[in-house]
Each structure stands twice: as structure tokens, then as C-alpha cells.
Motif scaffolding. Structure first.
Motif, mmCIF file in Angstrom:
data_model
loop_
_atom_site.group_PDB
_atom_site.id
_atom_site.type_symbol
_atom_site.label_atom_id
_atom_site.label_comp_id
_atom_site.label_asym_id
_atom_site.label_seq_id
_atom_site.Cartn_x
_atom_site.Cartn_y
_atom_site.Cartn_z
ATOM 1 N N SER A 159 91.831 147.816 20.489
ATOM 2 C CA SER A 159 90.710 148.382 19.738
ATOM 3 C C SER A 159 89.459 148.623 20.573
ATOM 4 C CB SER A 159 90.361 147.469 18.565
ATOM 5 O OG SER A 159 90.024 146.163 19.028
ATOM 6 N N MET A 168 91.458 143.653 19.619
ATOM 7 C CA MET A 168 92.773 143.351 19.044
ATOM 8 C C MET A 168 93.813 144.302 19.620
ATOM 9 S SD MET A 168 94.127 143.370 15.076
ATOM 10 C CE MET A 168 93.587 141.703 14.717
ATOM 11 N N PHE A 170 97.732 145.972 19.245
ATOM 12 C CA PHE A 170 98.588 146.378 18.123
ATOM 13 C C PHE A 170 99.804 147.125 18.646
ATOM 14 C CE2 PHE A 170 99.802 150.128 15.643
ATOM 15 C CZ PHE A 170 100.225 149.567 14.444
ATOM 16 N N THR A 184 100.532 141.786 16.564
ATOM 17 C CA THR A 184 99.121 141.814 16.952
ATOM 18 C C THR A 184 98.801 140.612 17.826
ATOM 19 O OG1 THR A 184 98.476 140.649 14.933
ATOM 20 C CG2 THR A 184 98.402 143.066 14.885
ATOM 21 N N HIS A 186 95.195 138.942 20.421
ATOM 22 C CA HIS A 186 93.832 139.117 20.910
ATOM 23 C C HIS A 186 93.636 138.267 22.157
ATOM 24 C CE1 HIS A 186 92.512 135.154 19.402
ATOM 25 N NE2 HIS A 186 93.281 135.418 18.350
ATOM 26 N N PRO A 232 93.867 145.949 10.153
ATOM 27 C CA PRO A 232 93.975 144.577 10.663
ATOM 28 C C PRO A 232 93.231 143.543 9.833
ATOM 29 C CG PRO A 232 92.499 145.881 12.035
ATOM 30 C CD PRO A 232 93.116 146.826 11.050
ATOM 31 N N HIS A 235 95.465 143.447 6.533
ATOM 32 C CA HIS A 235 96.876 143.205 6.887
ATOM 33 C C HIS A 235 97.806 144.092 6.054
ATOM 34 C CE1 HIS A 235 95.614 139.747 9.281
ATOM 35 N NE2 HIS A 235 94.894 139.355 8.244
ATOM 36 N N TRP A 237 99.980 147.979 5.865
ATOM 37 C CA TRP A 237 100.576 149.119 6.572
ATOM 38 C C TRP A 237 100.949 150.175 5.544
ATOM 39 C CZ3 TRP A 237 101.563 151.597 10.989
ATOM 40 C CH2 TRP A 237 102.613 152.521 11.031
#
Length: 379
Positions: A159, A168, A170, A184, A186, A232, A235, A237
Motif C-alpha cells: 500500500s 500492508m 496483499f 496479507t 505488514h 483490508p 476484511h 472481497w
């Protein structure tokens, strides 16, 4: 005697009054003759500093004084550089399209890696043999390690710069025709988090998907043109009910699904469709109408397209505006292939290219720090 004095005083008063009227009239005429070029320098600098680059250039041709002020406050953004990954050795080349200059530097830290993504001057790299993934800044040589993760046919995006607490990573891949696995991570995490989500059939994940982070969401363009969205924070999709962009029939030729690029610009999602025998077509996602709209102009924006990540810029100089720069340099490193929407043609001429035949890991656009001119260890 008194009458004579009164006449003199009256005449003197009339003279003074007449002089004031003349002075006022001359002052008014002088003000009427003043032009924009007579503005105080400090006020002129404030006004011109608020103009776009294009308007700044226009203002600079008004007169010598305006030219001097426009130059003093002009801000020109730095274009991304095209970074090449060698098949052998540790010598990496960076092509600057604005100066048409190539920089070279040894980067042994990248030996045995595969590039995944770039953003904010950082590379995301993967070592297939050890399944190691890490961030690397080629301009500062900083390294930020990440937990192990096995990449198969999917691609990865992040990101923002890994030095930010909001960074983050992905990635998405198919588990079954109706299930996708989203992973995911970080910086600072000890492991990746993978969750399965229901998936609509039109969306198919592959190495040819395109990823961008925009307005807090990850957008994933599938090879068939359908757009998946991951939130994100929530959460979630979903696959948008937006039919793929409509292209002429002759676009659907060899490698048509590979010759696509996606970028974001100020909250807008842009997609570039290419064909080896035709001019590229640029589409913008209209979230209100839920359709792809063809763009005939970029309004001063420059797009830098590469397979794994693409970038947008405003306020670039010269002919670079309103153009798309592709990941190919011709004429022995002297000219990057670009397409001008103003002139509806490729530069150099007759440089239509089948982008589907190019190795997606061969090169990638990366943003150098503002004011960065060259590597101190340049070969």
C-alpha cells in the motif's frame, strides 16, 4: 480692499481645487494604464506559485519579468526511472526518460531475487529458492525483512512505503473456481495471514493480474478484465459488477490478455489496453455508473506503465505530459517508447510493440527521491 482680498482667496481656492482635480485625473489615468505586468513581485509570486505547470509555462511568456518570476516558483516533478534486472551478474541499470540517461550500479544484495512490486521508491523482492521476501531501497540500500511466504503464480502489492505504519502487503490466488485465498502481511509481522473468501466466477487470478492500492482498497484486474476489490479494514472481497472495457475486435489477437496495465491517479483507477498493431486505449473506472469510460485526454498526466506496477505523474516538463511511457528503451538506450494522446502516435514512430511477449520480470518503473541525480557509486 476687502472685496479684492476675497476675490484673490476665491481664485486661489479654485486653483488648488483645479490642481487636485488634475492630479486625481492623472492618477486615475495612470492606474488605468497599468497592466498585470505591473503587479508587485511579491504578489505576482504568490499568484504564479498556485498555477499548474502548464499555466506556469504560459505565464512565463507574458514578459521578461513574469518569465523570471515563473521560473523562480516553478515546480517540476521527477519522473520514475525504468529499472532493469539483469539475467546474469549484479549490474543494474536505471533509465531516466526525462534526461534520456542511463545510470548503472552494482547491487549484490539483489542476487537471486525476483521483483514483485514498487512504490514510493521501494522494491518488493522475492527469493524463489528460500521463499524469502523483503523490501529494498536501491537509492539508500535499506533492507526491511518479511516473513517467509511461498509465491506460486500470484503477484503481490503493497500500500505504501514500508517505513510507514500503514504499510500492508496483499496477494490473492485461487483455491477453487469459487474460492480465493487472500494473504496479507505488514513489516514487523512474524507471519502472513491467509483467509479464504467466496469468489465470483468471472474473476480468475494469474501472474498477469494487475494490482493497485487506491482510496484504502486493493484493486485487482484479472486477465479477463474483471475487477476484484479487497478492503483490508473490513476484511471483505468482492468482484465489481463492471463488465470489462470494450475494445475493438482486432485487439483480441495474440497475447491480448497480457498487454494490459493498470495505475491509479488521485483516487481514479486507470487501465491501459494495448495491441501490437493498434494505438493503445485508456479507460477510467466510473464508480457512479459502474462502467469503464474511454479517455481521449489525460489532462497533463503522464502514465508510466510496467507489468508489475505502474505510476502516474503530473507537472512533468515538455512533451512528457499527456503521454504513456512503456517499459521499453530503443536506439541503444536513447529513447523510451511512449504514446502521445495529443498527437495520437507512438514515439519513436512505428514502435508498436507486442507487450505480451515481454518478460514481466525484466524491468519495472521505480520512483527516485526528489532531487536524486545519480548514484555515488555509478559505474
Amino acid at each position: 480692499m476687502a472685496g479684492k482680498r476675497r476675490r484673490k482667496l476665491k481664485s486661489l481656492a479654485e486653483t488648488i481645487s483645479g490642481n487636485k482635480r488634475i492630479a486625481t485625473k492623472e492618477k486615475r489615468e495612470k492606474l488605468e494604464l497599468q497592466t498585470w505586468s505591473d503587479l508587485p513581485t511579491e504578489l505576482l509570486e504568490v499568484i504564479v506559485s498556485r498555477l499548474t505547470l502548464e499555466d506556469n509555462v504560459r505565464a512565463s511568456v507574458v514578459c521578461k519579468r513574469w518569465h523570471s518570476v515563473a521560473i523562480s516558483v516553478r515546480v517540476v516533478n521527477q519522473s520514475p526511472w525504468l529499472m532493469y534486472f539483469p539475467k546474469y551478474g549484479n549490474l543494474y541499470e536505471f533509465y531516466d526518460p526525462s534526461l534520456r540517461k542511463t545510470h548503472s550500479i552494482e547491487l549484490p544484495e539483489l542476487n537471486g531475487t525476483r521483483v514483485c512490486y514498487t512504490k514510493d521508491g521501494w522494491l518488493l523482492l522475492y527469493r524463489p529458492r528460500s521463499h524469502r521476501m523483503f523490501f529494498f531501497n536501491p537509492f539508500s540500500h535499506e533492507v526491511i525483512k518479511l516473513p517467509r511466504f511461498e509465491l506460486t503464480y500470484q503477484i503481490v502489492a503493497f500500500s505504501c512505503a514500508p517505513t510507514s505504519s500503514n504499510c500492508m502487503l496483499f496477494t490473492v490466488k485461487h483455491v477453487s473456481p469459487t474460492i480465493v485465498a487472500i494473504s496479507t502481511c505488514h513489516p514487523g509481522a512474524t507471519e502472513w495471514v491467509t483467509v479464504n473468501y467466496p469468489n465470483r466466477l468471472p474473476f480468475v487470478s494469474s501472474i498477469w493480474n494487475k494490482l493497485v492500492f487506491c482510496n484504502g482498497l486493493f484493486y485487482c484486474l484479472s486477465l479477463t478484465g474483471w475487477l476484484g476489490v479487497f478492503d483490508p479494514l473490513e476484511h471483505t472481497w468482492s468482484v465489481l459488477s463492471v463488465p470489462p472495457p470494450k475494445c475493438p475486435d482486432n485487439f483480441f489477437a495474440k497475447n491480448w490478455w497480457k498487454g494490459k496495465f493498470m495505475a491509479e491517479h488521485k483516487g481514479e483507477i486507470l487501465v491501459i489496453y494495448t495491441c501490437s498493431s493498434e494505438n493503445p486505449i485508456i479507460f477510467k473506472l466510473d464508480r457512479t455508473k459502474m462502467i469503464w469510460e474511454e479517455m481521449k485526454a489525460l489532462d497533463g498526466v503522464t502514465l508510466f506503465a510496467s507489468f508489475l506496477s505502474s505510476h502516474s505523474r503530473t507537472d512533468l516538463s515538455g512533451l512528457m505530459r499527456n503521454s504513456v511511457y512503456f517499459p521499453k528503451v530503443r536506439f541503444y538506450g536513447k529513447r523510451c517508447i511512449s504514446y502521445s494522446l495529443d498527437n495520437c502516435r507512438y514515439y519513436p514512430r512505428k514502435q508498436c510493440h507486442d507487450w505480451g511477449e515481454q518478460d514481466p520480470f525484466e524491468n519495472i518503473w521505480i520512483e527516485p527521491p526528489q532531487g536524486f541525480l545519480s548514484f555515488t557509486e555509478e559505474i
